[in-house]
Motif scaffolding. Sequence first.
Motif, PDB file in Angstrom:
ATOM      1  N   TRP A 222      51.910  37.925  29.202  1.00 40.24           N
ATOM      2  CA  TRP A 222      51.466  37.484  27.886  1.00 40.24           C
ATOM      3  C   TRP A 222      52.608  36.739  27.201  1.00 40.24           C
ATOM      4  O   TRP A 222      53.782  37.083  27.399  1.00 40.24           O
ATOM      5  N   ILE A 223      52.271  35.767  26.357  1.00 38.24           N
ATOM      6  CA  ILE A 223      53.239  35.108  25.496  1.00 38.24           C
ATOM      7  C   ILE A 223      53.002  35.591  24.069  1.00 38.24           C
ATOM      8  O   ILE A 223      51.874  35.573  23.581  1.00 38.24           O
ATOM      9  N   GLY A 224      54.083  36.025  23.416  1.00 42.24           N
ATOM     10  CA  GLY A 224      53.953  36.558  22.068  1.00 42.24           C
ATOM     11  C   GLY A 224      54.825  35.846  21.061  1.00 42.24           C
ATOM     12  O   GLY A 224      55.755  35.118  21.410  1.00 42.24           O
ATOM     13  N   ILE A 225      54.520  36.075  19.805  1.00 47.16           N
ATOM     14  CA  ILE A 225      55.320  35.543  18.709  1.00 47.16           C
ATOM     15  C   ILE A 225      55.444  36.609  17.629  1.00 47.16           C
ATOM     16  O   ILE A 225      54.503  37.371  17.375  1.00 47.16           O
ATOM     17  N   ASP A 226      56.623  36.695  17.013  1.00 51.65           N
ATOM     18  CA  ASP A 226      56.859  37.526  15.838  1.00 51.65           C
ATOM     19  C   ASP A 226      57.033  36.562  14.668  1.00 51.65           C
ATOM     20  O   ASP A 226      58.021  35.822  14.614  1.00 51.65           O
ATOM     21  N   SER A 227      56.099  36.561  13.736  1.00 49.35           N
ATOM     22  CA  SER A 227      56.126  35.533  12.699  1.00 49.35           C
ATOM     23  C   SER A 227      55.470  36.051  11.420  1.00 49.35           C
ATOM     24  O   SER A 227      54.506  36.827  11.480  1.00 49.35           O
ATOM     25  N   LEU A 244      52.031  30.779  10.180  1.00 54.44           N
ATOM     26  CA  LEU A 244      52.929  31.543  11.043  1.00 54.44           C
ATOM     27  C   LEU A 244      52.712  31.216  12.520  1.00 54.44           C
ATOM     28  O   LEU A 244      53.573  31.493  13.363  1.00 54.44           O
ATOM     29  N   LEU A 245      51.586  30.597  12.837  1.00 54.62           N
ATOM     30  CA  LEU A 245      51.292  30.188  14.211  1.00 54.62           C
ATOM     31  C   LEU A 245      51.742  28.765  14.517  1.00 54.62           C
ATOM     32  O   LEU A 245      51.990  28.422  15.681  1.00 54.62           O
ATOM     33  N   ASP A 246      51.855  27.952  13.492  1.00 57.52           N
ATOM     34  CA  ASP A 246      52.034  26.507  13.689  1.00 57.52           C
ATOM     35  C   ASP A 246      53.416  25.970  13.339  1.00 57.52           C
ATOM     36  O   ASP A 246      53.606  24.760  13.272  1.00 57.52           O
ATOM     37  N   ARG A 247      54.383  26.836  13.121  1.00 60.29           N
ATOM     38  CA  ARG A 247      55.721  26.330  12.817  1.00 60.29           C
ATOM     39  C   ARG A 247      56.244  25.502  13.973  1.00 60.29           C
ATOM     40  O   ARG A 247      56.013  25.822  15.142  1.00 60.29           O
ATOM     41  N   LYS A 248      56.962  24.448  13.622  1.00 63.54           N
ATOM     42  CA  LYS A 248      57.428  23.541  14.662  1.00 63.54           C
ATOM     43  C   LYS A 248      58.725  22.869  14.255  1.00 63.54           C
ATOM     44  O   LYS A 248      59.029  22.727  13.069  1.00 63.54           O
ATOM     45  N   ALA A 249      59.471  22.472  15.267  1.00 65.62           N
ATOM     46  CA  ALA A 249      60.679  21.702  15.031  1.00 65.62           C
ATOM     47  C   ALA A 249      60.287  20.276  14.658  1.00 65.62           C
ATOM     48  O   ALA A 249      59.180  19.825  14.976  1.00 65.62           O
ATOM     49  N   PRO A 250      61.171  19.543  14.001  1.00 64.10           N
ATOM     50  CA  PRO A 250      60.870  18.137  13.709  1.00 64.10           C
ATOM     51  C   PRO A 250      60.492  17.388  14.987  1.00 64.10           C
ATOM     52  O   PRO A 250      61.148  17.518  16.013  1.00 64.10           O
ATOM     53  N   GLY A 254      53.478  22.730  17.163  1.00 62.46           N
ATOM     54  CA  GLY A 254      53.452  24.096  16.682  1.00 62.46           C
ATOM     55  C   GLY A 254      53.540  25.099  17.820  1.00 62.46           C
ATOM     56  O   GLY A 254      53.214  24.786  18.969  1.00 62.46           O
ATOM     57  N   PHE A 255      53.973  26.307  17.489  1.00 65.06           N
ATOM     58  CA  PHE A 255      54.204  27.306  18.530  1.00 65.06           C
ATOM     59  C   PHE A 255      52.930  27.627  19.305  1.00 65.06           C
ATOM     60  O   PHE A 255      52.944  27.693  20.536  1.00 65.06           O
ATOM     61  N   TYR A 256      51.825  27.838  18.613  1.00 62.21           N
ATOM     62  CA  TYR A 256      50.577  28.152  19.311  1.00 62.21           C
ATOM     63  C   TYR A 256      50.187  27.024  20.254  1.00 62.21           C
ATOM     64  O   TYR A 256      49.807  27.259  21.404  1.00 62.21           O
ATOM     65  N   ASP A 257      50.298  25.789  19.787  1.00 62.44           N
ATOM     66  CA  ASP A 257      49.961  24.646  20.638  1.00 62.44           C
ATOM     67  C   ASP A 257      50.910  24.549  21.830  1.00 62.44           C
ATOM     68  O   ASP A 257      50.485  24.235  22.948  1.00 62.44           O
ATOM     69  N   TRP A 258      52.191  24.818  21.597  1.00 61.03           N
ATOM     70  CA  TRP A 258      53.157  24.800  22.706  1.00 61.03           C
ATOM     71  C   TRP A 258      52.769  25.825  23.764  1.00 61.03           C
ATOM     72  O   TRP A 258      52.697  25.513  24.964  1.00 61.03           O
ATOM     73  N   ALA A 259      52.502  27.038  23.329  1.00 58.67           N
ATOM     74  CA  ALA A 259      52.195  28.108  24.276  1.00 58.67           C
ATOM     75  C   ALA A 259      50.913  27.839  25.052  1.00 58.67           C
ATOM     76  O   ALA A 259      50.856  28.021  26.274  1.00 58.67           O
ATOM     77  N   PRO A 264      48.646  27.518  29.687  1.00 52.77           N
ATOM     78  CA  PRO A 264      47.252  27.787  29.313  1.00 52.77           C
ATOM     79  C   PRO A 264      46.649  29.034  29.934  1.00 52.77           C
ATOM     80  O   PRO A 264      45.656  29.549  29.417  1.00 52.77           O
ATOM     81  N   SER A 265      47.220  29.537  31.017  1.00 51.14           N
ATOM     82  CA  SER A 265      46.651  30.725  31.646  1.00 51.14           C
ATOM     83  C   SER A 265      47.102  32.018  30.987  1.00 51.14           C
ATOM     84  O   SER A 265      46.608  33.102  31.341  1.00 51.14           O
ATOM     85  N   LYS A 266      48.024  31.923  30.041  1.00 50.59           N
ATOM     86  CA  LYS A 266      48.603  33.124  29.450  1.00 50.59           C
ATOM     87  C   LYS A 266      47.919  33.507  28.142  1.00 50.59           C
ATOM     88  O   LYS A 266      47.810  32.696  27.218  1.00 50.59           O
ATOM     89  N   PRO A 267      47.485  34.765  28.028  1.00 44.49           N
ATOM     90  CA  PRO A 267      46.957  35.226  26.744  1.00 44.49           C
ATOM     91  C   PRO A 267      48.062  35.239  25.698  1.00 44.49           C
ATOM     92  O   PRO A 267      49.241  35.412  26.018  1.00 44.49           O
TER      93      PRO A 267
END
Length: 346
Positions: A222-227, A244-250, A254-259, A264-267
Amino acid sequence: MLRKSVYSLAAVLAGIGAALAGPVAAQAAPAATTSGECVTDAKLVPNCGVLWGAAAGGFTGKPRDEEHKNWEKLSGRTATIFHTYHKGDEVFPTQAEMTMARDKTKPRVLLLNWRVEYGSTWANVAAGKLDKRIDTFAARVKSTFPEKFFLVLNHEPEDDVRAAGSGMTAKDFAASFRHVIKRLRDKGLSNMVSVVAYMGNEKWMAQSWWKDLYPGDDVVDWIGIDSYVSAEKNYYHAGVFADLLDRKAPKGIGFYDWATKQHPSKPFMVAEWGAYHRVGKVVDKSKQFNSVLPELAKRPNIKAIVYFDTKNDATGDRDISIDSAPSSLAAFRKLAASPLFNVRLR
């Protein structure tokens, strides 16, 4: 944990079940039961719905199991995921944790956070210098705890990355994670489900080394985030659940989109989340709590969310509790009551 220094769905649940399952479930989820209930598979991925969990009583010193039970009463729902934290040679799962996981009336699954490198470095872990620590844990689990459990290794690693030669670079973390998970699997821990949990903070995602943190799809289940988000306007990270899901570097994504695009196979697990305001203030968190369900409906890879509840964070200046105002608690209890979280462990 804010750095360790921390549409009612009833009428549409059946219709969105497949959508919520998404590409992850299509590859790994169990077949739907004849009753249509949501259940977990071998990797604890629900075939529909979202696992609901909590880490309660943070920074209080009180027993985590008792705080978890109290939080369940306060929120109005059993928190299926019981999130606890350990480091180094601590003996765990503890008896209290195992008892919580074996409660037949309120089934729960452990989310164990472990800093294997505590007192040493990631490089030393990867080099096998802490194998005795790893093997002792493996032997303990095999002899005492056959139930499935989540294992997070050094959550929020971004904040611990140091310069080259320190043994604590991003690549050292990835190598450490790989070594631990592979060794535990070799020792026969087939009931372990691995989680890599990031901070997902734009400050760190902008670093050149950030991409080097990922240990590899073969060792990550699984891929997780603490946010977290602030309920106070014009305060640090003010926003709602989407933020909290969409923070991104310039110039990044966003993190959710990156993950979900890179893996894509990871919950996806929101391994820690919460809404905060400064201690001593009374701020309504209803907007933040009311924003959760619509976002989950749009983000099918999210299979678990785990609230981190505390009256004071690690620095003592933020209140992340669900009951800091009556209106906040009412909104959170409404969220907790959603049938989306009716997932049975199996």
